[in-house]
Design a protein around this motif. Sequence first.
Motif, mmCIF file in Angstrom:
data_model
loop_
_atom_site.group_PDB
_atom_site.id
_atom_site.type_symbol
_atom_site.label_atom_id
_atom_site.label_comp_id
_atom_site.label_asym_id
_atom_site.label_seq_id
_atom_site.Cartn_x
_atom_site.Cartn_y
_atom_site.Cartn_z
ATOM 1 N N THR A 342 0.831 -1.209 0.000
ATOM 2 C CA THR A 342 0.000 0.000 0.000
ATOM 3 C C THR A 342 0.861 1.254 0.000
ATOM 4 O OG1 THR A 342 -1.785 -1.150 1.169
ATOM 5 C CG2 THR A 342 -1.794 1.251 1.266
ATOM 6 N N LYS A 343 1.880 1.271 0.845
ATOM 7 C CA LYS A 343 2.776 2.427 0.911
ATOM 8 C C LYS A 343 3.502 2.649 -0.403
ATOM 9 C CE LYS A 343 3.643 2.171 5.903
ATOM 10 N NZ LYS A 343 4.670 1.911 6.944
ATOM 11 N N ARG A 344 3.958 1.552 -1.003
ATOM 12 C CA ARG A 344 4.723 1.667 -2.250
ATOM 13 C C ARG A 344 3.844 2.184 -3.393
ATOM 14 N NH1 ARG A 344 9.586 -0.361 -2.981
ATOM 15 N NH2 ARG A 344 9.154 -0.881 -5.152
ATOM 16 N N ALA A 351 5.763 9.361 -7.896
ATOM 17 C CA ALA A 351 6.962 9.088 -8.688
ATOM 18 C C ALA A 351 6.652 9.086 -10.176
ATOM 19 C CB ALA A 351 7.565 7.742 -8.276
ATOM 20 N N GLU A 352 5.439 8.608 -10.554
ATOM 21 C CA GLU A 352 5.091 8.527 -11.966
ATOM 22 C C GLU A 352 4.810 9.908 -12.550
ATOM 23 O OE1 GLU A 352 1.823 5.833 -12.074
ATOM 24 O OE2 GLU A 352 3.097 4.071 -12.248
ATOM 25 N N ALA A 420 -5.504 0.557 -0.080
ATOM 26 C CA ALA A 420 -5.641 -0.674 0.721
ATOM 27 C C ALA A 420 -6.989 -1.328 0.466
ATOM 28 C CB ALA A 420 -5.478 -0.348 2.199
ATOM 29 N N PHE A 421 -8.057 -0.512 0.361
ATOM 30 C CA PHE A 421 -9.385 -1.052 0.077
ATOM 31 C C PHE A 421 -9.385 -1.807 -1.253
ATOM 32 C CE2 PHE A 421 -13.574 -0.541 -1.937
ATOM 33 C CZ PHE A 421 -14.373 -1.164 -0.989
ATOM 34 N N LYS A 462 8.053 -5.198 -5.493
ATOM 35 C CA LYS A 462 9.504 -5.083 -5.289
ATOM 36 C C LYS A 462 10.248 -6.188 -6.048
ATOM 37 C CE LYS A 462 9.899 -5.173 -0.804
ATOM 38 N NZ LYS A 462 10.440 -4.984 0.559
ATOM 39 N N ASN A 463 9.657 -6.655 -7.189
ATOM 40 C CA ASN A 463 10.230 -7.773 -7.928
ATOM 41 C C ASN A 463 10.491 -8.961 -7.014
ATOM 42 O OD1 ASN A 463 10.209 -6.727 -10.528
ATOM 43 N ND2 ASN A 463 12.115 -5.608 -10.205
ATOM 44 N N ASP A 464 9.560 -9.189 -6.094
ATOM 45 C CA ASP A 464 9.668 -10.287 -5.133
ATOM 46 C C ASP A 464 9.718 -11.621 -5.880
ATOM 47 O OD1 ASP A 464 9.625 -11.785 -2.854
ATOM 48 O OD2 ASP A 464 7.463 -11.637 -2.556
ATOM 49 N N VAL A 465 10.765 -12.418 -5.636
ATOM 50 C CA VAL A 465 10.941 -13.712 -6.303
ATOM 51 C C VAL A 465 10.653 -14.821 -5.302
ATOM 52 C CG1 VAL A 465 12.517 -15.224 -7.562
ATOM 53 C CG2 VAL A 465 12.678 -12.733 -7.841
#
Length: 502
Positions: A342-344, A351-352, A420-421, A462-465
């Motif tokens: 949610t924060k990201r 950022a965009e 978040a919703f 976060k490109n979580d693998v």
Amino acid sequence: MKAVIYARYSSDNQREESIEGQLRECMEYAKFNGIDVVNSYIDRAYSAKTDHRPEFQRMIKDSFKGLFDLVIVWKLDRFARNRYDSAHYKTILKKNGVKVLSAKETISEGAEGILLEAMLEGYAEYYSIELGEKVKRGLTENALKAKVNGGTRTFGYTVDSDRHYQIDPPAALIVREVFQLYADGKTMKEIKDILNARNLTNSRFKDFNFNNVQRMLSNRKYIGEYRFGEITIPDAMPAIVDKELFDKVQKLLAKNKKAPARRRAEDGYLLTTKLFCGRCGAIMNGESGTSCTSAKYHYYKCANSRRKTCKKKPVSKEKLENAVIRRIIQFLEDENAIEELTKRVYELQFAENTYIPKLEAQIAETQKRIDNLVKAAEQGFVSESAAKRLKELEETKKKQELALIQEQIKTPIFTQEQIAFGIYKFRKLDVTTHEGKQALIDGFVNAIYLYDDHAKLILNYKNDVQTITLDEINCSDFNSLCAPNPAEAKCLGGVWLRKRQT
């Protein structure tokens, strides 16, 4: 005061030019009253009898952001033509600190203004209902006389000067041929191909498509039956197809509709474009095959295996997809991961759009300069040039704030609670359906690399693998998507497996 303009024209008898007139008069009203217009919302060919207007709804949503104080309309009937919608949406706007103004109708602030506004809204609704009744009455009279009431021309017929249907002989021959071909066992696709191979065109003078043939075969006008709304008049127009042939075709249509067919939604490959071979890096495509016992199998296969340049073995479509879905569900059950995501996402909005932070920095810098000049004036350092510079800075800040509001309206900023919703709504998806599974995969999966003994799952986080073992894939039973009672199941490789019933 900052305002937006809402303009609309219906499809009844107005044109695009009416929008220009509404905008021009609303702008003149705003200029005369010293109001800054920061945006406009325009619905083209939408009636105000309902609230199903995209730009209208976008304006209501934008009002929650506190970016404007007023909504200016040419007349109140542009806003709504029924009192319930008018009261409902004005209440929403009022709660958001926004007021609706009419550029052409002078309404005072007192009690008499409330009465006048209610009368104008009531008249707009009355006019709309009365117009609808007149139109409906005219169409009903035409229908009772079996006259054409507009719409797309029915293939096989022409319309005479009295607006009655007459047979178009060349097209009528094609209609009869289509019915006979279907009665003889041809499919709709085959009929379509036959017509297009002869360079024949439909009523819109385009190639025939599947829907054209389907509608033609079920159109009761071809047996002389006139229909409009609830009005049905048998033998009211010349028939093209005899009743016996028509009834035969209707029975075949009903029979073929119930015939078993492969549904695309069930066989759709959820991981297409996201699944890659771990051996060679090529994309893996969905394929199907039939065993000697006529059982149907679906699997993913490396694109290079056809060329014999890769030895990666195919993998079961259902087992791999289920294993991936389970991993996403596990991720959604991790409250810490959801909070971080949610924060990201919230930060990513800023950022965009690099223009919004620049505008905010410019406004802050301008305000700083204004404050310095004000402090100098308070200390007695006042000059004609300083006063002129202060006025210029205030004008500059006003333009910068206007540009910021316009940019924020174009690029809505969601709060962390709203984000978040939206993420939590994924938990409520029905993942026993194709649509539910596809929504999860589209939302969370970036890529999957499939190796011989495991798969690498890359999430859009976060490109979580994550690693999915071969046991987890092979044992992925999707009978239940919720963690079963431990007394009734056991866990193997991170996947709950139900005990078999004896």
